[in-house]
Structures are given as C-alpha cells and as structure tokens.
Design a protein around this motif. Structure first.
Motif, PDB file in Angstrom:
ATOM      1  N   VAL A   3      30.703  46.887  58.198  1.00 41.78           N
ATOM      2  CA  VAL A   3      31.882  46.983  59.048  1.00 41.78           C
ATOM      3  C   VAL A   3      31.429  46.940  60.505  1.00 41.78           C
ATOM      4  O   VAL A   3      30.480  47.623  60.893  1.00 41.78           O
ATOM      5  CB  VAL A   3      32.642  48.302  58.790  1.00 41.78           C
ATOM      6  N   SER A   4      32.111  46.141  61.305  1.00 37.58           N
ATOM      7  CA  SER A   4      31.833  46.128  62.739  1.00 37.58           C
ATOM      8  C   SER A   4      33.157  46.100  63.496  1.00 37.58           C
ATOM      9  O   SER A   4      34.176  45.631  62.977  1.00 37.58           O
ATOM     10  CB  SER A   4      30.951  44.942  63.126  1.00 37.58           C
ATOM     11  N   SER A  26      33.788  52.674  51.028  1.00 36.38           N
ATOM     12  CA  SER A  26      32.711  53.660  50.913  1.00 36.38           C
ATOM     13  C   SER A  26      32.904  54.722  52.004  1.00 36.38           C
ATOM     14  O   SER A  26      33.639  54.506  52.977  1.00 36.38           O
ATOM     15  CB  SER A  26      31.351  52.981  51.089  1.00 36.38           C
ATOM     16  N   ARG A  27      32.234  55.847  51.843  1.00 32.27           N
ATOM     17  CA  ARG A  27      32.307  56.903  52.876  1.00 32.27           C
ATOM     18  C   ARG A  27      31.808  56.384  54.214  1.00 32.27           C
ATOM     19  O   ARG A  27      32.346  56.731  55.267  1.00 32.27           O
ATOM     20  CB  ARG A  27      31.495  58.124  52.439  1.00 32.27           C
ATOM     21  N   VAL A  30      34.533  54.283  55.838  1.00 32.43           N
ATOM     22  CA  VAL A  30      35.583  55.158  56.368  1.00 32.43           C
ATOM     23  C   VAL A  30      35.109  55.800  57.666  1.00 32.43           C
ATOM     24  O   VAL A  30      35.853  55.864  58.655  1.00 32.43           O
ATOM     25  CB  VAL A  30      35.986  56.233  55.330  1.00 32.43           C
ATOM     26  N   ALA A  31      33.857  56.261  57.704  1.00 31.58           N
ATOM     27  CA  ALA A  31      33.313  56.905  58.906  1.00 31.58           C
ATOM     28  C   ALA A  31      33.287  55.939  60.088  1.00 31.58           C
ATOM     29  O   ALA A  31      33.626  56.320  61.225  1.00 31.58           O
ATOM     30  CB  ALA A  31      31.912  57.447  58.625  1.00 31.58           C
ATOM     31  N   VAL A  32      32.921  54.682  59.841  1.00 30.90           N
ATOM     32  CA  VAL A  32      32.893  53.682  60.915  1.00 30.90           C
ATOM     33  C   VAL A  32      34.316  53.437  61.439  1.00 30.90           C
ATOM     34  O   VAL A  32      34.540  53.349  62.645  1.00 30.90           O
ATOM     35  CB  VAL A  32      32.245  52.364  60.437  1.00 30.90           C
ATOM     36  N   ARG A  60      44.969  56.752  52.325  1.00 29.34           N
ATOM     37  CA  ARG A  60      44.473  58.019  51.759  1.00 29.34           C
ATOM     38  C   ARG A  60      43.021  58.315  52.159  1.00 29.34           C
ATOM     39  O   ARG A  60      42.592  59.456  52.057  1.00 29.34           O
ATOM     40  CB  ARG A  60      44.621  58.005  50.240  1.00 29.34           C
ATOM     41  N   ASN A  61      42.289  57.329  52.620  1.00 32.53           N
ATOM     42  CA  ASN A  61      40.928  57.560  53.099  1.00 32.53           C
ATOM     43  C   ASN A  61      40.883  58.470  54.320  1.00 32.53           C
ATOM     44  O   ASN A  61      39.841  59.036  54.634  1.00 32.53           O
ATOM     45  CB  ASN A  61      40.249  56.231  53.469  1.00 32.53           C
ATOM     46  N   PHE A  62      42.001  58.623  55.004  1.00 31.85           N
ATOM     47  CA  PHE A  62      42.019  59.318  56.287  1.00 31.85           C
ATOM     48  C   PHE A  62      42.816  60.616  56.259  1.00 31.85           C
ATOM     49  O   PHE A  62      43.110  61.192  57.296  1.00 31.85           O
ATOM     50  CB  PHE A  62      42.560  58.371  57.365  1.00 31.85           C
TER      51      PHE A  62
END
Length: 184
Positions: A3-4, A26-27, A30-32, A60-62
């Motif tokens: 992801v960028s 993936s976690r 989501v973090a990126v 739902r990831n957030f």
C-alpha cells in the motif's frame, strides 16, 4: 504490491494504491491506511469497484460502524441499502427517483449544505466513507476541507480568541434552513 499513499493536494488529500478493497486487508495495510488518514484527512481509492458488502467489510477494519438511526427520515421499510449504510441518493426503495416533494429527498438536500458528517452526534464518527457507485458526468461535486489545517493556518490572536470555545452543530437547525420542520 505494498500500500502506498501519494499526496495530491498541497495541504491534504492522498491517493491510495496497492490495495484491493474487495478482499480482506492485513493489519499492516489497515495501519498504513489509518496513518494516511491521520496525515492527509481525505484518502481517495481510485478504481475500486466494490459492493455494499465489501464496503461494510472494509469499514469494519477501522472500528464499529456508526448506527445511522436519528440521522435521517427514511423509515426502515423504505431503505434500499443495508442498515449499516446511509443512503444520500435521490432514489427510493424501488431504485426510481423520489418525487420532488418526498420528505426523504427534501431531507437529503441538506447534504448539499456545507456540513460535517456526524458532527451533531455526542460521539461523532471516526471516519466517513463515501462510495460513488453512479457518478454524474457533470456536476455532483463533493468538496472536503481539513479543519486541522484550517486551524493551524490561523494567526495567534484568532487561536487565542477561539481556543476555549466549543462548536455545537444541530442537524435539525441545518435542515430547518431548508424549510424542513421536525415531525414526530
């Protein structure tokens, strides 16, 4: 591909690439994305053709999805989308345009006013996700502002004047500007 996020506006807004919103994230992904929201305030995910179910799974990831009850006038039997989604279109449950005087259409016209999603709630939403499934070829513009950047650009005198103020937003007031009145 990782992801960028590429900044596409001088102050805010990032364009995300290297992620497919149709599949579980993936976690790390989501973090990126969360870090990108913290940095850019608005993220654009171009070319993502997702279903309602895929948008809900992505959301739902957030965190927990906000209950939209109380934020619209559409009755449960009139909804055309999943209850976890807000419908700000001009379409009824039969996917045909609402009548000009339909209360749902008139209520949704309030979204044309400058507003902040969920700001009228005691605990506003962490993020708003907008997925344009059918986009007008002309008009239909959606504009965004980063209030953090606006505050940071204020002079010291102004920030001193407003530092301890609290802003209150009333959904009923903004809809009242359109001539809508609350009914039980």
């Amino acid at each position: 591909m990782a992801v960028s996020i590429r900044q596409i506006h001088p102050v805010f807004v990032g364009e995300v690439s290297g992620v497919d919103l149709r599949r579980p994230l993936s976690r790390d992904e989501v973090a990126v994305i969360e870090a990108g929201m913290d940095r850019h305030a608005v993220l654009i995910f171009p070319g993502q053709h997702i279903t309602d179910e895929q948008q809900i799974a992505f959301t739902r990831n957030f965190g927990e999805i906000e209950n939209s009850a109380g934020g619209n006038v559409t009755k449960p039997d009139q909804k055309r989308l999943d209850p976890l989604m807000n419908d700000v279109s001009n379409l009824g449950e039969d996917n045909r345009p609402l009548a000009r005087d339909d209360r749902r259409r008139l209520f949704n016209l309030g979204n044309q006013l400058w507003h902040s999603d969920s700001s009228f709630r005691a605990v506003p939403a962490k993020y708003s996700l907008l997925s344009g499934r059918t986009v007008a070829k002309k008009g239909g513009n959606t504009e965004f502002a980063d209030m953090r950047a606006a505050y940071d650009a204020l002079d010291t005198e102004t920030t001193g004047l407003i530092e301890d103020l609290v802003c209150e937003h009333s959904l009923l007031y903004s809809r009242g500007l359109l001539g809508l009145v609350a009914t039980p």
